[in-house]
Design a protein around this motif. Structure first.
Motif, mmCIF file in Angstrom:
data_model
loop_
_atom_site.group_PDB
_atom_site.id
_atom_site.type_symbol
_atom_site.label_atom_id
_atom_site.label_comp_id
_atom_site.label_asym_id
_atom_site.label_seq_id
_atom_site.Cartn_x
_atom_site.Cartn_y
_atom_site.Cartn_z
ATOM 1 N N ALA A 274 0.634 -1.189 -0.280
ATOM 2 C CA ALA A 274 -0.378 0.101 -0.557
ATOM 3 C C ALA A 274 1.104 1.309 0.215
ATOM 4 O O ALA A 274 1.781 1.400 0.827
ATOM 5 N N GLY A 275 0.715 2.538 -0.589
ATOM 6 C CA GLY A 275 1.115 3.432 -0.273
ATOM 7 C C GLY A 275 0.969 4.284 0.811
ATOM 8 O O GLY A 275 -0.895 4.539 1.119
ATOM 9 N N LEU A 276 1.264 4.169 2.089
ATOM 10 C CA LEU A 276 0.843 4.532 3.402
ATOM 11 C C LEU A 276 1.856 6.215 3.719
ATOM 12 O O LEU A 276 1.745 6.361 5.300
ATOM 13 N N ALA A 277 1.888 7.300 2.885
ATOM 14 C CA ALA A 277 2.794 8.091 3.483
ATOM 15 C C ALA A 277 1.840 8.815 3.560
ATOM 16 O O ALA A 277 0.440 8.801 3.548
ATOM 17 N N GLY A 278 2.336 9.989 5.027
ATOM 18 C CA GLY A 278 1.386 10.161 6.292
ATOM 19 C C GLY A 278 1.847 11.080 7.335
ATOM 20 O O GLY A 278 2.274 11.214 7.223
ATOM 21 N N GLY B 23 -3.815 5.717 5.781
ATOM 22 C CA GLY B 23 -3.512 5.022 5.390
ATOM 23 C C GLY B 23 -2.220 3.491 6.330
ATOM 24 O O GLY B 23 -2.053 3.409 5.470
ATOM 25 N N ILE B 24 -2.324 4.294 7.360
ATOM 26 C CA ILE B 24 -1.408 3.485 8.226
ATOM 27 C C ILE B 24 -1.812 2.101 8.812
ATOM 28 O O ILE B 24 -3.245 2.551 10.252
ATOM 29 N N LEU B 25 -1.875 1.324 8.814
ATOM 30 C CA LEU B 25 -1.031 -0.030 9.802
ATOM 31 C C LEU B 25 -2.128 -1.279 9.735
ATOM 32 O O LEU B 25 -1.651 -1.924 9.222
#
Length: 498
Positions: free
Chosen positions: A17-21, A397-399
């Motif tokens: 996944a793209g998880l930049a945040g 979009g994390i975890l």
């Protein structure tokens, strides 16, 4: 490659996944809030969750909370603000903590360092095996390191062979209250091999047994000298342990062995264990080393001869959450505390640092963790505050992409294939303690964050240390807790997901 320490999440490299945040440096500006929902007659007839809890057959305290991820609305809560032992559910917080401090692309390195020149294939000085806090180093990795030492042109070491394990503090057992022989509570230090476990195998031949201790993987099976096993003519205890001059001395009750078998036992001297195994693997490359000695530091100006590196941290954490490896949680948690400049002198101190981070990042005012794995039952966390954190990180979009899929089961425990409810969560199990926290997507696409904690701390406190591996009644109690989790998830899917 190494990565500069950052307080921000740079998660674009995380698997799947793209998880930049944005950074999680501050508590959320909006807390979970109750919100009334209009439901049909059938949903109203379901009533509240209290009947499920009352009929679960569980002693102790049960706490639940569930929220809508999109709106942040708290949909249900029972004892939601009560502090409960989270068990391994706390590894979800550990994963966030490590990612924030180290980054998803961080790698751990194990090095061979020469304190002296290499001349005509001879190292005229000491050789150091330097641990870098890699929780996933195995015998295959050490074998590769030995091969790379040979490729570097070394065929003889004149000086001593030393092992540096000081990248992280030495901790004899993750939870000293556990029995000596359980593999899930080994020692922790700056070097770990095979999750700091050694394999004990027995084979029966008539009335006698052949026994061995090795550091096996699928490719290698080197026998070890740093751990020994003896047979004892007794009934109990099944295992006894003593440490003598850095050697783990075990004995096992002969009558408990039965036929052929084996099990992983914990290692209490990780540095000497890794040195013992590396010495054997170096010998297979034609390089003779003296017996390993522990070193409290590394020499200045030394030369790195060879190195092996771990997978990126994001993948390590995905596997940690899937398999719930305690030593991985402790080592990455300690490394994260060090990277943030906090005290990592003990698991308890590092747990306090992680709790303070969770408070400032998510507003988890009640969190109190004594370690990073959840093995210590003195840790506390509330269902509502965990859900609050889960909502916040999911919006970034994390975890969820690295949490373990949890199948939906029927009343007989059978997996229901292609069930419309999809769950990704972290389980947590101790004797008479059970937890589940994560995310579920209902049939209509509604995404919920939830936490379910159950614990009977009174019964747990009465269990004698030697009985804590499988105490009487624990399996039945924990089975009831898992059934309740399934019932609640299916209730929430029907109630809030159409």
């Amino acid at each position: 490659m190494t990565r500069a320490v950052s307080r921000r999440f740079f998660l674009s490299g995380l698997v799947g996944a793209g998880l930049a945040g944005p950074a999680l440096a501050n508590a959320p500006s909006v807390s979970l809030r109750p919100q009334a929902r209009l439901v049909g007659a059938a949903k109203r007839a379901m009533g509240g969750p209290e009947s499920l809890l009352a009929n679960s057959g569980l002693s102790g305290t049960i706490s639940i909370a569930v929220a809508d991820v999109k709106s942040g609305a708290l949909l249900e809560g029972v004892n939601a603000t009560s502090g409960q032992p989270p068990a391994s559910v706390s590894k979800a917080i550990t994963a966030l903590y490590a990612l924030d401090a180290l980054g998803a692309e961080h790698r751990f390195h194990t090095r061979l360092i020469a304190d002296g020149p290499v001349q005509n294939g001879v190292l005229r000085g000491d050789l150091y095996l330097a641990g870098g806090g890699d929780p996933t180093l195995d015998t295959d990795g050490l074998a590769l390191l030995a091969a790379r030492l040979k490729e570097a042109g070394v065929r003889e070491v004149q000086g001593a062979f030393r092992v540096y394990d000081g990248a992280l503090p030495y901790i004899r057992s993750i939870d000293p209250g556990q029995p000596d022989h359980v593999g899930y509570s080994p020692a922790v230090s700056g070097i770990a091999l095979n999750f700091n476990r050694v394999y004990f195998e027995w084979k029966r031949s008539g009335s006698s047994y052949a026994i061995s201790m090795d550091a096996r993987t699928a490719k290698y099976r080197p026998e070890v000298q740093s751990a020994r096993m003896g047979l004892a003519d007794r009934q109990l205890p099944v295992y006894s342990y003593a440490e003598r001059d850095g050697v783990d001395e075990w004995s096992v009750a002969r009558g408990a062995l039965g036929q052929n078998g084996g099990r992983w036992l914990p290692v209490r001297s990780p540095g000497l264990y890794a040195g013992d195994v590396f010495r054997t693997l170096a010998r297979s490359q034609g390089i003779a080393l003296k017996a390993a000695r522990l070193s409290g530091g590394l020499p200045g100006g030394a030369t790195v001869l060879a190195q092996v590196s771990s997978e990126p941290l994001g993948r390590i954490l995905r596997d940690m959450l899937k398999w719930s490896t305690n030593i991985t949680a402790e080592m990455v948690g300690l490394a994260a505390t060090q990277a943030r400049g906090g005290s990592a002198s003990s698991l308890e101190a590092s747990g306090r640092a992680m709790s303070a981070w969770a408070k400032s990042s998510f507003g988890m005012t009640q969190i109190s963790l004594v370690d990073h794995s959840g093995l210590g039952d003195a840790s506390r966390m509330s269902a509502q505050e965990l859900v609050q954190a889960l909502v916040q990180v999911r919006r970034r979009g994390i975890l969820r992409p690295i949490l373990k899929p949890i199948p939906i089961r029927d009343e007989r425990g059978r997996v229901q294939e292609n069930h419309p409810i999809k769950v990704d969560a972290k389980t947590g199990t101790l004797n008479f303690v059970s937890g589940l926290g994560g995310y579920m997507t209902a049939a209509d696409g509604t995404e919920l964050a939830f936490a379910i904690f159950a614990a009977d701390t009174d019964i747990r406190a009465r269990i004698k240390r030697q009985d804590r591996e499988v105490p009487q009644g624990a399996r039945t109690w924990n089975g009831k807790a898992r059934r309740l989790q399934q019932q609640l998830i299916q209730r929430w899917g029907a109630m809030y997901g159409g």
